[in-house]
Scaffold this active site. Structure first.
Site, mmCIF file in Angstrom:
data_model
loop_
_atom_site.group_PDB
_atom_site.id
_atom_site.type_symbol
_atom_site.label_atom_id
_atom_site.label_comp_id
_atom_site.label_asym_id
_atom_site.label_seq_id
_atom_site.Cartn_x
_atom_site.Cartn_y
_atom_site.Cartn_z
ATOM 1 N N ASP A 422 10.865 -4.858 14.793
ATOM 2 C CA ASP A 422 11.883 -3.999 14.188
ATOM 3 C C ASP A 422 12.491 -3.116 15.278
ATOM 4 O OD1 ASP A 422 12.799 -2.874 11.336
ATOM 5 O OD2 ASP A 422 12.577 -1.186 12.726
ATOM 6 N N ILE A 423 13.815 -2.997 15.291
ATOM 7 C CA ILE A 423 14.488 -2.140 16.268
ATOM 8 C C ILE A 423 14.318 -0.681 15.842
ATOM 9 C CG2 ILE A 423 16.700 -1.563 17.347
ATOM 10 C CD1 ILE A 423 17.568 -4.462 16.787
ATOM 11 N N GLU A 465 17.634 -5.208 10.789
ATOM 12 C CA GLU A 465 17.217 -5.184 12.186
ATOM 13 C C GLU A 465 15.789 -5.697 12.359
ATOM 14 O OE1 GLU A 465 16.054 -1.141 10.495
ATOM 15 O OE2 GLU A 465 17.588 -2.680 10.186
#
Length: 549
Positions: A422-423, A465
């Site tokens: 996950d960003i 994301e």
């Protein structure tokens, strides 16, 4: 391929010569038959096949003569009662007998144009492959900076400061992609044209991307006339450049189109296979139509090319059988037939086929027609299975991949690791810089994953994301090492917005079958998600593993 086609032509000539001898005898018997319909139908069927196959295989005058007789026979057969006088029967029989003369003329001077395979060279392009990217930039600090950043994505960059140095290097080497500023060196603009128009460079078929501080129309037109594959402005957005390189190389090095040829005429089918294979396609030939469903299930074609008239089955009947299977409703079916009656062609298309190609057909036309239709099918299939922004597998498809790989791991006893990435603070990126910039950040991570992971690994965009990575034959420690490398490379990538540079980080959680031997696919994914949650709450920009159950 030319030699193979020549041998095939000789084989066909020998076979059709025997067929013509039999037809001559059947036609001679018309004079004494009270009911000529059965013999006329037999003659019509053979003439139809010779007219189509003969022309495609290069026997043009034979094809034309057989076509004329086929049309005449079809006219008689369309009547309720076939009534031919003695003169008509004799004339038709004599015309059939002269077909062998046309065959002899064609054997002396075949007219078929031979398709040539496009030039290609072996490349390591793909997940985990080393892709050589050459840069031409005389501002050395900038060039070295670009080399460093491209290296973070797994490319093998090489810096040149002059075009003549590149021209010398390509004599015995070839990059996978050449990125250059046409105004960057002290050489005049003619050096760019000299490089790109030289026979040695053109033979490499190397994609070229121009980067320039000048984006006016004349500059772009000059690039277009030189056949440049991309044009980007300075200051250079590295993730966008990487995206462009990736898309160009994916198109150039995509898997061959898979084509299934269904035709009872083995010589014609072999000719089609040779021509399409020479263009780089993967071709399977089926001469037993009743096995078409099994062939489709094992070969997974992207297009079925079939004759419309076969001894025991018609093309429309086979198309209907294929369309009975829900998972094959979108498979393109194209008839390749000598049938020229437009009404019959339209009627055949109503049975589930997508298009109609008429024999005889040139090699060039055949390749173009098949390629454009197979490409369209692949595009539509990708829309169904892959995320449009990143080209990665969609949510449902990546979950299917986990099920498949977990079953394989349990069957073989090999380890399997699943990771969720996950960003970090991605909402802030969207809020501050806009969704377009956010999309570039997502694409950058997608390309980094594709470059740093193996081709056998599964990569999917799980949503927003968030990404999922499947690592077959990979234990927990190996997975940690791989993802730590990706994390470290991602955090140093610069992103640009209105001249402002910023960076992002990622967090990841890993679960493996070594620590979760009894977990099913859903439990393994939940364990990876829980590890990701721990990474987020542990400060972000880190990799966490799921504890042993």
């Amino acid at each position: 391929m030319a030699a193979a086609l020549a041998r095939l032509g000789k084989v066909y000539a020998q076979r059709v010569r025997g067929e013509l001898d039999e037809l001559t005898q059947v036609a001679a018997g018309l004079e004494s038959e009270a009911d000529v319909r059965p013999s006329l139908e037999q003659l019509h069927q053979h003439l139809h096949r010779i007219a189509g196959a003969g022309g495609t295989l290069g026997f043009k005058t034979l094809s034309q003569a057989a076509r004329a007789l086929e049309i005449e026979a079809n006219g008689w057969l369309s009547q309720d009662v076939v009534a031919l006088d003695v003169a008509q029967r004799r004339r038709f029989a004599d015309a059939v007998a002269t077909l062998v003369d046309h065959l002899s003329q064609c054997e002396t001077a075949p007219t078929q144009a031979v398709a040539q395979a496009p030039s290609a060279r072996t490349t390591a392009f793909g997940h985990g492959g080393k892709v050589a990217v050459w840069l031409v930039e005389d501002e050395i600090p900038l060039g070295e900076h670009l080399v460093h950043l491209l290296g973070q994505f797994g490319y093998e960059p090489r810096l040149y400061t002059r075009f003549d140095a590149v021209a010398a290097a390509v004599r015995d080497q070839c990059p996978d992609c050449l990125v250059m500023d046409p105004h960057s060196t002290a050489e005049d603009l003619g050096a760019v044209e000299a490089l790109m128009t030289s026979p040695s460079f053109q033979a490499l078929n190397c994609p070229v991307i121009f980067v320039s501080a000048n984006g006016d129309f004349p500059s772009r037109m000059r690039a277009a006339r030189l056949g440049v594959d991309g044009f980007m402005l300075k200051p250079l957005d590295i993730p966008r450049l990487v995206d462009r390189i990736g898309r160009i190389l994916e198109e150039r090095h995509a898997d061959p189109y898979r084509v299934l040829v269904v035709d009872d005429d083995r010589d014609l089918a072999e000719h089609l296979r040779l021509v399409l294979s020479a263009d780089g396609m993967d071709v399977d030939v089926l001469s037993e139509p009743e096995q078409v469903i099994e062939a489709v299930a094992t070969f997974h074609p992207e297009l079925v090319l079939m004759d419309m008239h076969m001894p025991d089955y018609s093309g429309p009947e086979l198309a209907t059988v294929i369309r009975h299977h829900d998972d094959l409703l979108g498979l393109p079916i194209v008839y390749l037939s000598a049938e020229q009656d437009r009404a019959k062609q339209i009627q055949a298309l109503r049975s589930g086929a997508d298009d109609f190609l008429t024999k005889p057909i040139s090699d060039t036309e055949l390749v173009a027609a098949v390629r454009v239709r197979a490409a369209r099918f692949r595009q539509l299939a990708n829309l169904m299975t892959k995320d449009s922004l990143t080209g990665l597998l969609k949510h449902a498809r990546i979950k299917e991949s986990i099920v498949r790989e977990l079953a394989r791991a349990q069957r073989t006893g090999h380890p399997l690791a699943v990771a969720m990435l996950d960003i970090d603070r991605f909402k802030q990126v969207n809020d501050r810089y806009g969704h377009a910039v956010g999309d570039r950040v997502i694409m950058a991570l997608a390309h980094l994953l594709k470059q740093r992971l193996r081709k056998s690994d599964g990569i999917g965009r799980y949503g927003g994301e968030e990404f999922v990575v499947i690592l077959p034959d990979c234990d927990l420690q190996m997975a940690q090492n791989v993802l730590e490398d990706i994390r470290a490379r991602f955090e140093v990538l610069p992103f640009l917005h209105d001249g402002h540079e910023f960076r992002c980080t990622l967090s990841a959680g890993i679960a493996s079958t070594g620590e979760h031997p009894e977990a099913d696919d859903g439990q393994l994914l939940i364990a990876a998600d829980q590890a990701l949650y721990a990474a987020k709450h542990g400060g972000r920009n880190q990799i966490q593993v799921s504890p042993v159950l």
